[in-house]
Design a protein around this motif. Sequence first.
Motif, mmCIF file in Angstrom:
data_model
loop_
_atom_site.group_PDB
_atom_site.id
_atom_site.type_symbol
_atom_site.label_atom_id
_atom_site.label_comp_id
_atom_site.label_asym_id
_atom_site.label_seq_id
_atom_site.Cartn_x
_atom_site.Cartn_y
_atom_site.Cartn_z
ATOM 1 N N MET A 1 37.127 46.374 46.795
ATOM 2 C CA MET A 1 36.195 45.930 45.753
ATOM 3 C C MET A 1 35.763 44.486 46.028
ATOM 4 O O MET A 1 36.601 43.625 46.307
ATOM 5 C CB MET A 1 36.860 46.019 44.369
ATOM 6 N N VAL A 2 34.473 44.229 45.977
ATOM 7 C CA VAL A 2 33.943 42.890 46.211
ATOM 8 C C VAL A 2 33.757 42.195 44.862
ATOM 9 O O VAL A 2 32.956 42.629 44.030
ATOM 10 C CB VAL A 2 32.600 42.943 46.964
ATOM 11 N N PHE A 3 34.502 41.121 44.650
ATOM 12 C CA PHE A 3 34.428 40.390 43.393
ATOM 13 C C PHE A 3 33.278 39.388 43.412
ATOM 14 O O PHE A 3 32.810 38.969 44.476
ATOM 15 C CB PHE A 3 35.741 39.660 43.133
ATOM 16 N N GLU A 4 32.860 38.986 42.224
ATOM 17 C CA GLU A 4 31.802 37.982 42.086
ATOM 18 C C GLU A 4 32.310 36.573 42.364
ATOM 19 O O GLU A 4 31.507 35.636 42.442
ATOM 20 C CB GLU A 4 31.204 38.041 40.680
ATOM 21 N N VAL A 5 33.621 36.411 42.487
ATOM 22 C CA VAL A 5 34.241 35.121 42.782
ATOM 23 C C VAL A 5 35.219 35.299 43.932
ATOM 24 O O VAL A 5 35.492 36.423 44.369
ATOM 25 C CB VAL A 5 34.982 34.562 41.548
ATOM 26 N N ALA A 6 35.763 34.188 44.422
ATOM 27 C CA ALA A 6 36.763 34.245 45.489
ATOM 28 C C ALA A 6 37.977 35.046 45.036
ATOM 29 O O ALA A 6 38.299 35.096 43.843
ATOM 30 C CB ALA A 6 37.173 32.831 45.896
ATOM 31 N N THR A 7 38.670 35.676 45.989
ATOM 32 C CA THR A 7 39.784 36.569 45.663
ATOM 33 C C THR A 7 40.875 35.864 44.867
ATOM 34 O O THR A 7 41.428 36.429 43.916
ATOM 35 C CB THR A 7 40.394 37.155 46.945
ATOM 36 N N HIS A 8 41.198 34.617 45.232
ATOM 37 C CA HIS A 8 42.274 33.930 44.520
ATOM 38 C C HIS A 8 41.879 33.652 43.064
ATOM 39 O O HIS A 8 42.725 33.700 42.164
ATOM 40 C CB HIS A 8 42.660 32.625 45.236
ATOM 41 N N LEU A 9 40.592 33.395 42.820
ATOM 42 C CA LEU A 9 40.138 33.206 41.444
ATOM 43 C C LEU A 9 40.183 34.526 40.681
ATOM 44 O O LEU A 9 40.554 34.557 39.501
ATOM 45 C CB LEU A 9 38.718 32.642 41.428
ATOM 46 N N ALA A 10 39.808 35.606 41.364
ATOM 47 C CA ALA A 10 39.861 36.918 40.722
ATOM 48 C C ALA A 10 41.287 37.273 40.310
ATOM 49 O O ALA A 10 41.520 37.817 39.219
ATOM 50 C CB ALA A 10 39.308 37.989 41.662
ATOM 51 N N LEU A 11 42.261 36.946 41.151
ATOM 52 C CA LEU A 11 43.663 37.234 40.831
ATOM 53 C C LEU A 11 44.123 36.422 39.626
ATOM 54 O O LEU A 11 44.876 36.929 38.771
ATOM 55 C CB LEU A 11 44.551 36.943 42.048
ATOM 56 N N LEU A 12 43.685 35.174 39.545
ATOM 57 C CA LEU A 12 44.034 34.346 38.384
ATOM 58 C C LEU A 12 43.390 34.892 37.111
ATOM 59 O O LEU A 12 44.009 34.883 36.040
ATOM 60 C CB LEU A 12 43.596 32.901 38.619
ATOM 61 N N LEU A 13 42.163 35.403 37.218
ATOM 62 C CA LEU A 13 41.486 35.996 36.060
ATOM 63 C C LEU A 13 42.195 37.270 35.618
ATOM 64 O O LEU A 13 42.287 37.560 34.417
ATOM 65 C CB LEU A 13 40.022 36.288 36.399
ATOM 66 N N ILE A 14 42.696 38.030 36.573
ATOM 67 C CA ILE A 14 43.442 39.254 36.240
ATOM 68 C C ILE A 14 44.718 38.896 35.481
ATOM 69 O O ILE A 14 45.081 39.547 34.498
ATOM 70 C CB ILE A 14 43.751 40.058 37.520
#
Length: 254
Positions: free
Chosen positions: A1-14
Motif C-alpha cells: 500500500m502506498v501511503f500519502e506520507v512517508a512510511t515512518h509517519l504512517a506508522l506513527l499515525l497508525i
Amino acid sequence: MVFEVATHLALLLILAAFLAGFVDSIAGGGGLISVPALLLAGASPIEALATNKLQGTFGAATATATYARAGHVRLRDQVGMAVISAIGGAAGALVAHLMPVGFLRIVMPVILVAVALFFAFKPGLSDDDRVERIRPGIFAVTAVPLIAAYDGFFGPGTGSFFMLAFVMLAGFGVLKATAHTKLLNFASNIGSLAVFIPSGAMWWAVGLAMAAAQVAGASLGARLAMRVGARLIKPLLVVTSTGMAGRLLWQVLA
C-alpha cells in the motif's frame, strides 16, 4: 500500500489511531490524539478533519457493536435517534464555514472543563440508571441533533457532551450512557463523512490503515470499560475533557 506520507509517519499515525480508538471507546476525545497527529504529519486542516472522520467512523462502529453484543444498547430501539444524529452531523459539516470558529475555540475549553468538573465531583455517578428528566422523544429532537451538528462542524468533546446529556437528561448510568454515546457518535460521523468524501480531501491509504488500528483500540477499550464500568470511565472522561480543554486553549493563545 502506498501511503500519502512517508512510511515512518504512517506508522506513527497508525499508533495514534490505536490510542485514539482506545480512549474514544471509553470516554470520547479520541480526536484530541488523531487530529493533531495528522496535522503534524503534514495534512491540511480539511485533510486532517476528513481523514479523521474516516478512521474514527470505524472505531465508533466497533465500539458500538461491542457494547451492543453485550446488551448495553439495543440497536433496533435506537435507529430513529441514530438517523437524527446522522442528519445533524451532515448539517453541521455543511454549515461549518458559516460558524464563528474563533468564538467556539474560546468557549469550548470552558465548557469542557465544566464537563470534567461535573464528572469528577458529582456524587452518586455510577452504572445504575437514575431519574429520567425528559422523555426519549424530546431528547431525540433536542439534545441529539444539537450535539451531532456540533460534531459535524467542530468536533472536540462530542463524546463528552453526549455522555453528559445521557446522564443528566436521559437518566442513564455511566456505562449505559457510554454505550449509547458511541452509537450516536458513529451516526454523526457517517453523516459528516457523507459531506467530506466528495470534497476530495481524504487520505484514503493512511485513513484506512488508521481505521484498522482504530478497530483494535476501540474493541480493547470497550471490553475494558464493560469490565470495570464507571470506575474506569469517570476518571478517563475527566482526563480527556481536561486534555481537550488544554489543547484548545493552547491553540487560542499560541
